[in-house]
Design an enzyme around this catalytic site. Sequence first.
Site: not given
Length: 323
Positions: A33, A76, A94
């Site tokens: 994280s 992403h 996605k």
Amino acid sequence: MTRWGILATGHIAARFAEDLRHVPGAELFAVGSRTPESAKLFADRHCAQRAYGSWAELAADPEVDVVYVATPHAAHHEAALTCLRAGRAVLLEKPFTLDLATSRELVDTARAAGVFLMEAMWMRTNPLILRMVELIADGAIGTVTSVQADFGVAGPFPPEHRMRARVLGGGALLDLGVYPLSLAHLILGVPQHIRSWATLTPEGVDENTGFVLGYDSGAVATLSCGMVGATPLVASVTGTTGRIELPTPFFRPPSLTLHRAGAEPETIAADLTGGGYQYEAIEAQRCLAAGLTESPLVPHATTLEVMALLDAIRAQIGVDYSV
């Protein structure tokens, strides 16, 4: 044993962690994280051995076999690139990235390094969706002429929410519309014609969107997504001799119903365990065990084709993440 890392600690990451318990030979090994506190809390909750306060530390761990990336859309690209450059296999939520160019960069990086990379489009690994594809290929409904699907949620969402914040890649299309679009692509491939409409939020992302795909074969796909009302979340695939219906939620259906001309409807159900994320993890592990760098169920070409369609739709409706 496949040792999994999870990069991010939000809701989807937690659901994936829960579903890993249904995957034979899988171990949630490490969590990464942006802060040590968040990573440690998630690791303790889901029984992971290691917690890292940065993405780079997780990616650098040589004992991690594959990393599941579950950040908001806008992160992403950076997160996956960090893992790929460190030699870690990646299962990437996605939509792959915000646009085709950055998606292609990830694919090129993975191919050059010989590292496994797969989009976590769980619908394409779902057993009932795969059964539907088999039925269509076997001619159960004849030649496909129409696909219809919707994905709308009620909201409302505040401006800073990931669904509305442009800096986070917000909007209905990338978060929700990618499912109807991927279903149509799975069945009919790349369309020759695209027509799209949308209303936009003050932040400049789409909140209610419709798009029609046309194919030279004569087939059409009528699809919609939105965050201004809860739609049925159903889909249907019609052919010249029958129809297949997917009940809510069509992207993770509990059953499907096959309507053949002149026959009684046939309902096909499956005893699906977990929340549905385990099937993409099973596919990733199968590919890793076989030494594959991409999945035949979710190949790189498919991911890039769908992203190109998302780019085309965004251009028509006026959603631009680069400004």
